[in-house]
Motif scaffolding. Structure first.
Motif, PDB file in Angstrom:
ATOM      1  N   LEU A  97       0.773  -1.201   0.025  1.00 27.66           N
ATOM      2  CA  LEU A  97      -0.198  -0.086   0.016  1.00 27.66           C
ATOM      3  C   LEU A  97       0.950   1.402  -0.059  1.00 27.66           C
ATOM      4  CD1 LEU A  97      -3.017  -0.830   2.303  1.00 27.66           C
ATOM      5  CD2 LEU A  97      -2.965  -0.750  -0.058  1.00 27.66           C
ATOM      6  N   GLY A  98       1.884   1.281   0.750  1.00 30.73           N
ATOM      7  CA  GLY A  98       2.617   2.565   0.775  1.00 30.73           C
ATOM      8  C   GLY A  98       3.420   2.588  -0.552  1.00 30.73           C
ATOM      9  N   LEU A  99       4.005   1.525  -1.297  1.00 32.21           N
ATOM     10  CA  LEU A  99       4.445   1.746  -2.451  1.00 32.21           C
ATOM     11  C   LEU A  99       3.623   2.165  -3.662  1.00 32.21           C
ATOM     12  CD1 LEU A  99       7.356  -0.993  -2.368  1.00 32.21           C
ATOM     13  CD2 LEU A  99       7.682   1.510  -2.253  1.00 32.21           C
ATOM     14  N   VAL A 100       2.458   1.795  -3.361  1.00 29.84           N
ATOM     15  CA  VAL A 100       1.227   1.923  -4.579  1.00 29.84           C
ATOM     16  C   VAL A 100       0.842   3.617  -4.452  1.00 29.84           C
ATOM     17  CG1 VAL A 100      -1.070   1.651  -5.246  1.00 29.84           C
ATOM     18  CG2 VAL A 100       0.318  -0.427  -4.744  1.00 29.84           C
ATOM     19  N   PHE A 101       0.815   3.969  -3.416  1.00 26.70           N
ATOM     20  CA  PHE A 101       0.672   5.469  -3.138  1.00 26.70           C
ATOM     21  C   PHE A 101       1.547   6.015  -3.431  1.00 26.70           C
ATOM     22  CE2 PHE A 101      -2.949   3.814  -0.240  1.00 26.70           C
ATOM     23  CZ  PHE A 101      -3.816   4.333  -0.934  1.00 26.70           C
ATOM     24  N   MET A 102       2.872   5.825  -2.774  1.00 25.30           N
ATOM     25  CA  MET A 102       3.810   6.710  -3.215  1.00 25.30           C
ATOM     26  C   MET A 102       4.150   6.900  -4.939  1.00 25.30           C
ATOM     27  SD  MET A 102       7.830   6.128  -2.183  1.00 25.30           S
ATOM     28  CE  MET A 102       8.247   4.765  -3.341  1.00 25.30           C
ATOM     29  N   ALA A 103       3.709   5.616  -5.663  1.00 25.81           N
ATOM     30  CA  ALA A 103       3.938   5.531  -7.058  1.00 25.81           C
ATOM     31  C   ALA A 103       2.914   6.415  -7.735  1.00 25.81           C
ATOM     32  CB  ALA A 103       3.835   4.194  -7.391  1.00 25.81           C
ATOM     33  N   ILE A 104       1.908   6.509  -7.478  1.00 23.72           N
ATOM     34  CA  ILE A 104       0.743   7.085  -7.667  1.00 23.72           C
ATOM     35  C   ILE A 104       1.037   8.563  -7.594  1.00 23.72           C
ATOM     36  CG2 ILE A 104      -1.669   8.058  -7.396  1.00 23.72           C
ATOM     37  CD1 ILE A 104      -2.517   4.966  -6.839  1.00 23.72           C
ATOM     38  N   PHE A 105       1.596   8.970  -6.496  1.00 20.46           N
ATOM     39  CA  PHE A 105       1.775  10.535  -6.214  1.00 20.46           C
ATOM     40  C   PHE A 105       2.869  10.948  -7.040  1.00 20.46           C
ATOM     41  CE2 PHE A 105       4.080  13.754  -3.697  1.00 20.46           C
ATOM     42  CZ  PHE A 105       3.135  14.914  -3.792  1.00 20.46           C
ATOM     43  N   SER A 106       4.180  10.041  -7.027  1.00 17.47           N
ATOM     44  CA  SER A 106       5.392  10.603  -7.784  1.00 17.47           C
ATOM     45  C   SER A 106       5.262  10.668  -9.215  1.00 17.47           C
ATOM     46  CB  SER A 106       6.456   9.715  -7.491  1.00 17.47           C
ATOM     47  OG  SER A 106       6.174   8.302  -7.646  1.00 17.47           O
ATOM     48  N   SER A 107       4.412   9.680  -9.610  1.00 11.21           N
ATOM     49  CA  SER A 107       4.312   9.489 -11.075  1.00 11.21           C
ATOM     50  C   SER A 107       3.471  10.704 -11.708  1.00 11.21           C
ATOM     51  CB  SER A 107       3.709   8.052 -11.639  1.00 11.21           C
ATOM     52  OG  SER A 107       2.200   7.890 -11.129  1.00 11.21           O
ATOM     53  N   THR A 108       2.218  11.131 -10.869  1.00 10.47           N
ATOM     54  CA  THR A 108       1.622  12.146 -11.218  1.00 10.47           C
ATOM     55  C   THR A 108       2.585  13.503 -11.224  1.00 10.47           C
ATOM     56  OG1 THR A 108      -0.467  11.031 -10.584  1.00 10.47           O
ATOM     57  CG2 THR A 108      -0.679  13.420 -10.895  1.00 10.47           C
ATOM     58  N   MET A 109       3.018  13.764 -10.133  1.00  5.68           N
ATOM     59  CA  MET A 109       3.821  14.870 -10.112  1.00  5.68           C
ATOM     60  C   MET A 109       5.219  14.978 -10.919  1.00  5.68           C
ATOM     61  SD  MET A 109       2.418  16.474  -7.728  1.00  5.68           S
ATOM     62  CE  MET A 109       3.377  17.874  -7.450  1.00  5.68           C
ATOM     63  N   TRP A 110       5.686  14.031 -11.365  1.00  7.21           N
ATOM     64  CA  TRP A 110       6.861  14.151 -12.060  1.00  7.21           C
ATOM     65  C   TRP A 110       6.186  14.043 -13.539  1.00  7.21           C
ATOM     66  CZ3 TRP A 110      11.826  15.110 -11.366  1.00  7.21           C
ATOM     67  CH2 TRP A 110      12.271  15.279 -10.188  1.00  7.21           C
ATOM     68  N   GLY A 111       5.360  13.116 -13.950  1.00 11.39           N
ATOM     69  CA  GLY A 111       4.794  13.110 -15.050  1.00 11.39           C
ATOM     70  C   GLY A 111       4.135  14.595 -15.685  1.00 11.39           C
ATOM     71  N   THR A 112       3.536  15.316 -14.751  1.00 12.31           N
ATOM     72  CA  THR A 112       2.880  16.634 -15.231  1.00 12.31           C
ATOM     73  C   THR A 112       4.000  17.546 -15.248  1.00 12.31           C
ATOM     74  OG1 THR A 112       1.099  15.972 -13.679  1.00 12.31           O
ATOM     75  CG2 THR A 112       1.314  18.388 -14.293  1.00 12.31           C
ATOM     76  N   THR A 113       5.037  17.711 -14.346  1.00 12.24           N
ATOM     77  CA  THR A 113       6.076  18.433 -14.752  1.00 12.24           C
ATOM     78  C   THR A 113       6.833  18.038 -16.016  1.00 12.24           C
ATOM     79  OG1 THR A 113       6.286  18.516 -12.356  1.00 12.24           O
ATOM     80  CG2 THR A 113       8.475  19.384 -13.676  1.00 12.24           C
ATOM     81  N   TYR A 114       7.312  16.883 -16.377  1.00  9.58           N
ATOM     82  CA  TYR A 114       7.879  16.337 -17.632  1.00  9.58           C
ATOM     83  C   TYR A 114       7.070  16.638 -18.791  1.00  9.58           C
ATOM     84  CZ  TYR A 114      12.011  14.435 -15.159  1.00  9.58           C
ATOM     85  OH  TYR A 114      13.113  14.383 -14.318  1.00  9.58           O
ATOM     86  N   PRO A 141      -7.664  29.794 -25.298  1.00 10.21           N
ATOM     87  CA  PRO A 141      -8.433  30.686 -24.391  1.00 10.21           C
ATOM     88  C   PRO A 141      -8.805  30.022 -23.155  1.00 10.21           C
ATOM     89  CG  PRO A 141      -9.844  29.676 -26.096  1.00 10.21           C
ATOM     90  CD  PRO A 141      -8.412  29.483 -26.429  1.00 10.21           C
ATOM     91  N   ILE A 142      -7.868  29.034 -22.647  1.00  9.35           N
ATOM     92  CA  ILE A 142      -8.196  28.409 -21.362  1.00  9.35           C
ATOM     93  C   ILE A 142      -7.054  28.908 -20.538  1.00  9.35           C
ATOM     94  CG2 ILE A 142      -9.415  26.346 -22.289  1.00  9.35           C
ATOM     95  CD1 ILE A 142      -6.832  24.848 -22.033  1.00  9.35           C
ATOM     96  N   SER A 143      -7.206  28.600 -19.030  1.00 17.00           N
ATOM     97  CA  SER A 143      -6.384  29.075 -18.000  1.00 17.00           C
ATOM     98  C   SER A 143      -4.879  28.182 -18.236  1.00 17.00           C
ATOM     99  CB  SER A 143      -7.022  29.401 -16.642  1.00 17.00           C
ATOM    100  OG  SER A 143      -7.384  28.035 -16.212  1.00 17.00           O
ATOM    101  N   ARG A 144      -3.957  28.509 -17.564  1.00 19.51           N
ATOM    102  CA  ARG A 144      -2.803  27.758 -17.531  1.00 19.51           C
ATOM    103  C   ARG A 144      -2.983  26.455 -16.418  1.00 19.51           C
ATOM    104  NH1 ARG A 144       1.903  32.206 -17.625  1.00 19.51           N
ATOM    105  NH2 ARG A 144       1.420  32.705 -19.749  1.00 19.51           N
ATOM    106  N   TYR A 145      -4.277  26.824 -15.332  1.00 20.83           N
ATOM    107  CA  TYR A 145      -4.407  25.788 -14.514  1.00 20.83           C
ATOM    108  C   TYR A 145      -5.098  24.591 -15.237  1.00 20.83           C
ATOM    109  CZ  TYR A 145      -3.426  29.091 -10.814  1.00 20.83           C
ATOM    110  OH  TYR A 145      -2.907  30.050 -10.035  1.00 20.83           O
ATOM    111  N   SER A 146      -6.023  24.895 -16.276  1.00 19.96           N
ATOM    112  CA  SER A 146      -6.512  23.909 -17.065  1.00 19.96           C
ATOM    113  C   SER A 146      -5.524  23.082 -17.880  1.00 19.96           C
ATOM    114  CB  SER A 146      -7.498  24.333 -18.166  1.00 19.96           C
ATOM    115  OG  SER A 146      -8.624  24.828 -17.269  1.00 19.96           O
ATOM    116  N   ILE A 147      -4.302  23.792 -18.170  1.00 24.38           N
ATOM    117  CA  ILE A 147      -3.435  23.114 -19.160  1.00 24.38           C
ATOM    118  C   ILE A 147      -2.692  21.966 -18.023  1.00 24.38           C
ATOM    119  CG2 ILE A 147      -1.028  23.179 -20.128  1.00 24.38           C
ATOM    120  CD1 ILE A 147      -2.121  25.955 -21.064  1.00 24.38           C
ATOM    121  N   ILE A 148      -2.393  22.269 -16.992  1.00 21.17           N
ATOM    122  CA  ILE A 148      -1.889  21.292 -15.873  1.00 21.17           C
ATOM    123  C   ILE A 148      -2.724  20.454 -15.426  1.00 21.17           C
ATOM    124  CG2 ILE A 148      -1.012  21.312 -13.666  1.00 21.17           C
ATOM    125  CD1 ILE A 148       0.025  24.157 -13.912  1.00 21.17           C
ATOM    126  N   LEU A 149      -4.221  20.732 -15.448  1.00 19.22           N
ATOM    127  CA  LEU A 149      -5.123  19.783 -15.049  1.00 19.22           C
ATOM    128  C   LEU A 149      -5.167  18.509 -16.021  1.00 19.22           C
ATOM    129  CD1 LEU A 149      -7.315  18.624 -13.257  1.00 19.22           C
ATOM    130  CD2 LEU A 149      -8.975  20.259 -14.500  1.00 19.22           C
TER     131      LEU A 149
END
Length: 134
Positions: A83-100, A118-126
């Motif tokens: 469970l710890g590794l699954v949650f860590m993988a979801i969090f880190s892949s989402t954060m790193w993937g969005t950044t990359y 005509p959309i905000s930058r928040y929508s691009i990140i979303l």
């Protein structure tokens, strides 16, 4: 006047979500071009989890730990580690993937095109975050 203001906000939110979904679809179209990478991303969580499970069981001397039970009230090392590794993988892949993905847009020269939409930058990140959550 109040009803008109509500309608404008509602339409703006609708178009922000449409923009985020368009970025999500674009990312999937690019990903479908590389089926081997898709297979690797499907298998890699198992490859990351397996050594932790093996070493955790070897260190404890079995599947259950009395020390872990006294600390958290649950003694199953494999479930706790998984469970710890699954949650860590979801969090880190989402954060790193969005950044990359945003960095990749910059390298390919399409980030400027996204900024003038005509959309905000928040929508691009979303939109990029939704892709990496799947």
């Amino acid at each position: 006047m109040n009803k008109e203001k509500y309608t404008l906000k509602s339409n703006r939110l609708k178009w922000e979500l449409v923009g985020a979904l368009a970025i999500f679809k674009k990312s999937w179209q690019v990903q479908k071009r590389y089926p081997l990478a898709f297979f690797f991303y499907a298998i890699s969580p198992i490859l990351w989890l397996l050594p932790h499970l093996i070493f955790g069981s070897a260190l404890v001397g079995g599947r259950y730990s009395e020390n872990l039970y006294s600390l958290i009230g649950y003694g199953d090392v494999l479930v706790y580690t998984s469970l710890g590794l699954v949650f860590m993988a979801i969090f880190s892949s989402t954060m790193w993937g969005t950044t990359y993905s945003i960095r990749d847009e910059e390298f390919t020269g399409t980030l400027e095109n996204l900024y003038i939409t005509p959309i905000s930058r928040y929508s691009i990140i979303l939109g990029n975050t939704l892709f990496y959550l799947t």
